[in-house]
Design a protein around this motif. Structure first.
Motif, short mmCIF file in Angstrom:
data_model
loop_
_atom_site.label_atom_id
_atom_site.label_comp_id
_atom_site.label_asym_id
_atom_site.label_seq_id
_atom_site.Cartn_x
_atom_site.Cartn_y
_atom_site.Cartn_z
N ASP A 218 4.74 57.10 65.09
CA ASP A 218 4.97 56.15 63.97
C ASP A 218 6.02 57.22 63.64
O ASP A 218 6.97 57.40 62.57
N ARG A 219 5.59 58.83 63.24
CA ARG A 219 6.69 59.78 62.97
C ARG A 219 7.96 60.41 63.12
O ARG A 219 8.99 60.20 62.79
N ARG A 220 8.17 59.42 64.91
CA ARG A 220 9.64 59.58 65.98
C ARG A 220 10.57 58.32 65.03
O ARG A 220 11.26 58.58 64.24
N GLY A 221 9.52 57.41 64.66
CA GLY A 221 10.03 56.26 64.45
C GLY A 221 10.42 56.19 63.10
O GLY A 221 11.62 55.89 62.92
N ALA A 222 9.59 57.08 62.41
CA ALA A 222 10.21 57.23 61.05
C ALA A 222 11.50 57.66 61.03
O ALA A 222 12.68 57.97 59.99
N ALA A 223 11.96 58.68 61.51
CA ALA A 223 12.47 59.73 61.59
C ALA A 223 13.63 59.57 62.45
O ALA A 223 15.21 59.34 62.02
N ALA A 224 13.47 58.15 62.88
CA ALA A 224 14.84 57.30 63.96
C ALA A 224 15.29 56.55 62.67
O ALA A 224 16.58 56.49 62.48
N ARG A 225 14.65 55.96 61.80
CA ARG A 225 14.86 54.77 61.27
C ARG A 225 15.53 55.81 60.03
O ARG A 225 16.85 55.39 59.07
N HIS A 226 14.90 56.50 59.16
CA HIS A 226 15.78 57.73 58.33
C HIS A 226 17.49 58.50 58.48
O HIS A 226 18.04 57.76 58.31
N GLU A 227 17.66 58.49 60.37
CA GLU A 227 18.99 58.53 60.85
C GLU A 227 19.82 57.76 60.78
O GLU A 227 20.89 57.88 60.22
N MET A 228 19.51 56.71 60.68
CA MET A 228 19.70 55.65 61.42
C MET A 228 20.43 54.77 60.09
O MET A 228 21.73 54.38 59.57
N THR A 229 19.32 55.62 58.71
CA THR A 229 20.11 54.68 57.32
C THR A 229 20.94 55.68 57.62
O THR A 229 21.87 55.01 56.51
N GLN A 230 20.63 57.42 57.19
CA GLN A 230 21.31 57.92 57.01
C GLN A 230 23.43 57.72 57.86
O GLN A 230 24.04 57.52 56.55
N ILE A 231 23.29 57.42 59.02
CA ILE A 231 24.81 57.10 59.31
C ILE A 231 25.67 55.60 58.24
O ILE A 231 26.22 55.97 58.32
N ASP A 232 24.49 54.70 58.61
CA ASP A 232 24.75 53.39 57.64
C ASP A 232 25.10 54.09 56.60
O ASP A 232 26.64 53.22 56.14
N LEU A 233 25.25 55.44 55.62
CA LEU A 233 25.27 54.76 54.47
C LEU A 233 26.37 56.02 54.00
O LEU A 233 27.09 55.82 53.35
N ALA A 234 26.37 56.82 55.17
CA ALA A 234 27.71 57.53 55.41
C ALA A 234 28.75 56.68 55.72
O ALA A 234 30.14 56.79 55.31
N ARG A 235 28.52 56.12 56.30
CA ARG A 235 29.53 55.54 57.28
C ARG A 235 29.93 53.99 55.63
O ARG A 235 31.63 54.18 55.51
N CYS A 236 29.14 53.76 54.81
CA CYS A 236 29.62 52.14 53.52
C CYS A 236 30.40 53.41 52.62
O CYS A 236 31.27 52.94 52.26
N ILE A 237 29.95 55.14 52.33
CA ILE A 237 30.43 55.63 51.65
C ILE A 237 31.94 55.74 51.85
O ILE A 237 32.98 56.53 51.01
N CYS A 238 32.40 56.18 52.85
CA CYS A 238 33.09 56.79 54.11
C CYS A 238 35.05 55.77 53.73
O CYS A 238 35.92 56.37 53.53
N ILE A 239 34.15 54.25 54.16
CA ILE A 239 34.73 53.47 54.80
C ILE A 239 35.38 53.04 52.80
O ILE A 239 36.43 52.79 52.72
N PHE A 240 34.31 53.05 52.37
CA PHE A 240 35.00 52.61 50.65
C PHE A 240 35.76 54.04 50.46
O PHE A 240 36.99 53.32 49.16
N MET A 241 35.93 55.05 50.06
CA MET A 241 36.89 55.94 50.07
C MET A 241 38.20 55.78 50.59
O MET A 241 39.18 55.85 49.79
#
Length: 377
Positions: free
Chosen positions: A21-44
């Motif tokens: 569960d901890r590994r799954g939560a870490a993977a979800r956190h990382e994927m969300t972080q990557i998607d958020l970073a992509r959204c911010i960068c594309i918008f800029m």
């Protein structure tokens, strides 16, 4: 508790389930972080190409508010390409174990390269209509777009050795090529990554990658992302404040030093601050997105990322159309009204993307891929 009892606890089904569960939560956190970073960068990035960009002086570019251009457009907007490249390399290496070079090339061709070709073709047709409306001829259109030769067509549509007709999308060409090149290098990276990274850095500093890669920093940051993934460490290792803040500060210092006291070699005087500011933004985005994901419960961001990518694909053409209307007003680009035009332009980019994003879902899957780099609905 004895060593054996602790070991038994670690090996118990409950402990294994908790670890998973901890590994799954870490993977979800990382994927969300990557998607958020992509959204911010594309918008800029879409804010960089509001008409007329850097083709002439405006309120922002070389005008009274040039500082806004330096910070938002030149630093945050343009350097965002490096952040996207870094994440592409990071994900690429993680996929390399289960996807061959051909699988990676085929997938990125559909999601990255093909949309660039589609919207470059639309740009060429759009210019044809504009030339005919202005009373020009078919020959005038060929001359204006440099389509009098096979090489002109190859570059305007496919960006084989030069930028495509839809110039804001040119980085997609280099991103596609860089991803394929780095995937070819993946088998050698575990043993030779310091050498490969050093050679790529030299090639980037002296711009020796043309015509294979037109913007060498894209290749450098894709490779850097892959090399970091090679270490097996999560993005959290770079995103922690005690790592990201000193790293960003050091790189920002290098950027300022190279800008205020440039090297004697002109090409290095341009490329050293260029690379330093891009690397600075990589760490800054990693820090900010990690903190946001930790503190906010974000929804699924993949649909938002896909929408923003479609906005990015279309914003150059919308900007050109708005520019034609803006020129007819006769208002100077250095006027305060240009700030309103700038904001309204970005709002229209978003509205056009929202409408097209909904319409694309009703098209056949292959057309969806060609237009938006994805297929759903």
């Amino acid at each position: 508790m004895t060593y054996l009892s602790r070991l038994a606890g670690k090996l118990s089904p409950g402990a294994r389930l908790a670890a998973r569960d901890r590994r799954g939560a870490a993977a979800r956190h990382e994927m969300t972080q990557i998607d958020l970073a992509r959204c911010i960068c594309i918008f800029m990035m879409i804010g960089v190409h509001v008409y007329p960009g850097v083709r002439e002086t405006t309120l922002f570019y070389n005008g009274p508010l040039h500082g806004f251009w330096l910070v938002y457009m030149d630093f945050l907007g343009r350097a965002s390409v490096a952040v996207l490249s870094f994440f592409s390399g990071y994900i690429l290496y993680q996929q390399a174990a289960r996807k061959s070079v051909w699988n990676i090339a085929e997938q990125r061709f559909r999601t990255v390269y093909m949309p660039m070709v589609t919207w470059s073709a639309v740009k060429i047709l759009m210019v044809l209509v504009l030339v005919l409306v202005e009373g020009g001829s078919f020959a005038d259109w060929l001359e204006r777009e440099g389509l009098n030769s096979l090489k002109g067509w190859a570059n305007d549509l496919f960006a084989l050795t030069d930028q495509p007709a839809n110039l804001p999308l040119g980085f997609l060409r280099d991103l596609f090529v860089s991803i394929v090149l780095v995937r070819l290098l993946v088998p050698a990276l575990p043993w030779l990554w310091p050498v490969v990274l050093a050679v790529t850095l030299v090639l980037t500093l002296f711009r020796l990658t043309e015509p294979v890669v037109l913007r060498p920093s894209i290749l450098l940051f894709v490779l850097a992302g892959a090399c970091f993934a090679l270490s097996g460490r999560p993005l959290r290792a770079l995103s922690r404040p005690k790592v990201a803040i000193p790293a960003a500060g050091l790189l920002l210092t290098v950027f300022l030093a190279a800008t205020l006291m440039p090297p004697d070699t002109p090409i290095l005087a341009e490329e050293i601050p260029n690379i330093a500011k891009r690397a600075t933004l990589v760490f800054a985005i990693l820090l900010v997105t990690d903190q946001i994901v930790r503190r906010a419960k974000l929804p699924e961001l993949a649909p938002v990322r896909q929408l923003l990518f479609l906005i990015f694909l279309t914003h150059g053409l919308v900007s050109q159309a708005l520019g034609e209307l803006w020129e007819r007003t006769g208002i100077a680009n250095t006027s305060g009204y240009y700030a309103l035009f700038y904001v309204v332009s970005i709002a229209i980019f978003i509205c056009v993307g929202l409408i097209l994003n909904r319409l694309v879902d009703y098209l056949p899957a292959r057309l969806q891929v060609a237009i938006a780099g994805r297929a759903r609905g």
